[in-house]
Design a protein around this motif. Sequence first.
Motif, PDB file in Angstrom:
ATOM      1  N   TYR A   1       0.835  -1.206   0.000  1.00  0.00           N
ATOM      2  CA  TYR A   1       0.000   0.000   0.000  1.00  0.00           C
ATOM      3  C   TYR A   1       0.872   1.260   0.000  1.00  0.00           C
ATOM      4  O   TYR A   1       0.663   2.175  -0.809  1.00  0.00           O
ATOM      5  N   PHE A   2       1.848   1.318   0.895  1.00  0.00           N
ATOM      6  CA  PHE A   2       2.701   2.522   0.948  1.00  0.00           C
ATOM      7  C   PHE A   2       3.510   2.685  -0.339  1.00  0.00           C
ATOM      8  O   PHE A   2       3.802   3.803  -0.753  1.00  0.00           O
ATOM      9  N   ASP A   3       3.834   1.571  -0.980  1.00  0.00           N
ATOM     10  CA  ASP A   3       4.505   1.667  -2.277  1.00  0.00           C
ATOM     11  C   ASP A   3       3.608   2.370  -3.296  1.00  0.00           C
ATOM     12  O   ASP A   3       4.074   3.260  -4.022  1.00  0.00           O
ATOM     13  N   THR A   4       2.311   2.011  -3.339  1.00  0.00           N
ATOM     14  CA  THR A   4       1.414   2.679  -4.306  1.00  0.00           C
ATOM     15  C   THR A   4       1.275   4.163  -3.967  1.00  0.00           C
ATOM     16  O   THR A   4       1.241   5.005  -4.855  1.00  0.00           O
ATOM     17  N   VAL A   5       1.190   4.463  -2.664  1.00  0.00           N
ATOM     18  CA  VAL A   5       1.104   5.870  -2.245  1.00  0.00           C
ATOM     19  C   VAL A   5       2.330   6.636  -2.741  1.00  0.00           C
ATOM     20  O   VAL A   5       2.218   7.755  -3.267  1.00  0.00           O
ATOM     21  N   LEU A   6       3.504   6.031  -2.590  1.00  0.00           N
ATOM     22  CA  LEU A   6       4.755   6.724  -2.913  1.00  0.00           C
ATOM     23  C   LEU A   6       5.065   6.723  -4.415  1.00  0.00           C
ATOM     24  O   LEU A   6       6.014   7.373  -4.851  1.00  0.00           O
ATOM     25  N   GLN A   7       4.238   6.033  -5.186  1.00  0.00           N
ATOM     26  CA  GLN A   7       4.341   6.164  -6.652  1.00  0.00           C
ATOM     27  C   GLN A   7       3.794   7.520  -7.100  1.00  0.00           C
ATOM     28  O   GLN A   7       4.136   8.015  -8.159  1.00  0.00           O
TER      29      GLN A   7
ATOM     30  N   TRP B   1      12.075   5.679  -1.681  1.00  0.00           N
ATOM     31  CA  TRP B   1      11.714   6.635  -0.612  1.00  0.00           C
ATOM     32  C   TRP B   1      12.540   6.360   0.641  1.00  0.00           C
ATOM     33  O   TRP B   1      13.077   7.272   1.267  1.00  0.00           O
ATOM     34  N   ARG B   2      12.662   5.075   0.981  1.00  0.00           N
ATOM     35  CA  ARG B   2      13.405   4.702   2.187  1.00  0.00           C
ATOM     36  C   ARG B   2      14.863   5.146   2.104  1.00  0.00           C
ATOM     37  O   ARG B   2      15.420   5.680   3.075  1.00  0.00           O
ATOM     38  N   ALA B   3      15.463   4.935   0.935  1.00  0.00           N
ATOM     39  CA  ALA B   3      16.866   5.329   0.758  1.00  0.00           C
ATOM     40  C   ALA B   3      17.017   6.852   0.885  1.00  0.00           C
ATOM     41  O   ALA B   3      17.974   7.353   1.491  1.00  0.00           O
ATOM     42  N   ARG B   4      16.029   7.573   0.348  1.00  0.00           N
ATOM     43  CA  ARG B   4      16.048   9.041   0.424  1.00  0.00           C
ATOM     44  C   ARG B   4      15.879   9.523   1.870  1.00  0.00           C
ATOM     45  O   ARG B   4      16.601  10.390   2.340  1.00  0.00           O
TER      46      ARG B   4
ATOM     47  N   ASP C   1       9.646  -5.754  -5.565  1.00  0.00           N
ATOM     48  CA  ASP C   1       8.941  -4.921  -6.545  1.00  0.00           C
ATOM     49  C   ASP C   1       8.342  -3.646  -5.943  1.00  0.00           C
ATOM     50  O   ASP C   1       7.740  -2.852  -6.662  1.00  0.00           O
ATOM     51  N   ALA C   2       8.526  -3.437  -4.638  1.00  0.00           N
ATOM     52  CA  ALA C   2       8.046  -2.196  -4.015  1.00  0.00           C
ATOM     53  C   ALA C   2       9.112  -1.114  -4.238  1.00  0.00           C
ATOM     54  O   ALA C   2       9.732  -0.611  -3.298  1.00  0.00           O
ATOM     55  N   ARG C   3       9.293  -0.748  -5.508  1.00  0.00           N
ATOM     56  CA  ARG C   3      10.421   0.121  -5.879  1.00  0.00           C
ATOM     57  C   ARG C   3      10.307   1.544  -5.340  1.00  0.00           C
ATOM     58  O   ARG C   3      11.287   2.139  -4.928  1.00  0.00           O
TER      59      ARG C   3
ATOM     60  N   VAL D   1       6.428   5.114   9.090  1.00  0.00           N
ATOM     61  CA  VAL D   1       6.679   4.090   8.071  1.00  0.00           C
ATOM     62  C   VAL D   1       8.158   3.684   8.099  1.00  0.00           C
ATOM     63  O   VAL D   1       8.487   2.493   8.040  1.00  0.00           O
ATOM     64  N   PHE D   2       9.048   4.667   8.247  1.00  0.00           N
ATOM     65  CA  PHE D   2      10.488   4.381   8.282  1.00  0.00           C
ATOM     66  C   PHE D   2      10.829   3.452   9.452  1.00  0.00           C
ATOM     67  O   PHE D   2      11.523   2.443   9.286  1.00  0.00           O
TER      68      PHE D   2
END
Lengths: 228, 228
Positions: free
Chosen positions: A153-159, A200-203, A193-195, A176-177
């Motif tokens: 879900y958070f992956d879709t949000v962060l797209q 976002w996490r790396a940032r 696949d949660a790219r 989330v972090f």
Amino acid sequence: MKIYDRAGFPNPARIRIVLNIKNLEEQIEFGSVDRIGAEHKQPAFLAKNPFGVIPVLELDDGTFISECTAITEYLDNLDGKPVLTGITPREKALIHMMQKRAEAELIDPVGLYFHHATPGLGTTLQAYKSPDWSGRGDWGNQQRDRAVKGMAYFDTVLQERSFVAGSTFSMSDITVFAGLMFAEAAGITVPEDARSLRAWRARVAELPGVKQRSGQTFLPEDLKRLGF
Amino acid sequence: MKIYDRAGFPNPARIRIVLNIKNLEEQIEFGSVDRIGAEHKQPAFLAKNPFGVIPVLELDDGTFISECTAITEYLDNLDGKPVLTGITPREKALIHMMQKRAEAELIDPVGLYFHHATPGLGTTLQAYKSPDWSGRGDWGNQQRDRAVKGMAYFDTVLQERSFVAGSTFSMSDITVFAGLMFAEAAGITVPEDARSLRAWRARVAELPGVKQRSGQTFLPEDLKRLGF
């Protein structure tokens, strides 16, 4: 002000990040709570928080504030510049909506999986395991699946957005972090696949205030006591 | 603005009270969601809230806000007079702490008991019951016990204060009030000796804004469909 916590634990990590971002660390006294030794379930701590969870913030007037959202609201509003909890009604609403989702769909199910479907922090602290613990660990493992769905879900949000609640970093990003840090420590991997979530996490890991805390999941001495 | 909800259900009741108190009911369009018919789990509703829970607030710009705390923050801050969510950092912190406790220790466990240890809203909506459901209903009944402990906690709080988070009525009072309404509907009684909680409840039920909603737990047609 004084914070009662344990460095490295997921919810304490959330508030340590808030303190870094708000430049408040030097104004805070820290009291370490022996989480694995169940000090937070003893009377002295229960007088501070009857529900026995860390972190707890003690104000100078003796008021005790627990629950991360509440502590963050306090610390973020002290200087009149609530960069983490929002200014407009719409910002506040989106941040609180995503904060709740980050807890309910990520950090909470990771915690339930960790305590109920793995040895967790040991039987002294968590005597009651979910009914199927001795066999399939059914309920606990469902919580792991829920956390993985939460990541999707958070992956879709962060797209669609730069940060969890919009175009700027907020308290919900911290949650989330910390949820992903905890997931990793509990053995739950962020899907390949949660790219967008991974990017976002790396940032976020490089942001001032977050960087100091990145990767510090559990103190080395606590990991040793947990048998790692 | 538009609210998607179902009158009488516990979380919708929280927001209906907020709307009454903030005198916003006339500015809101209501869309009724057939909760028992599982309309909130269908694609049209999931586009508004991917987690399929009511209520949801739709802003005029098309933004969807879910989660009661988030919706309350929005509605309470619209007029710049946040009487329900606090003004000072200390007020905000205490209100959010008690809001979280009212959810985690009262309204959420009542819901889990209702769905897992009673027939709840039926098997279409809640196909999965907790592992011991067919026998002792163990986990679900533990949630009932947790809710009763939560009531005892709020009773001790209200021995020392007029309202849940201090000397004035706040969003956390609404959550405890809705939690007790839901508990009653689910067959969980407020303990006789919780005198401060009972007195507070009687007082809150008479407040302007709350009075209109008192006792309206589930619409008559929904109760009939549930077999009452």
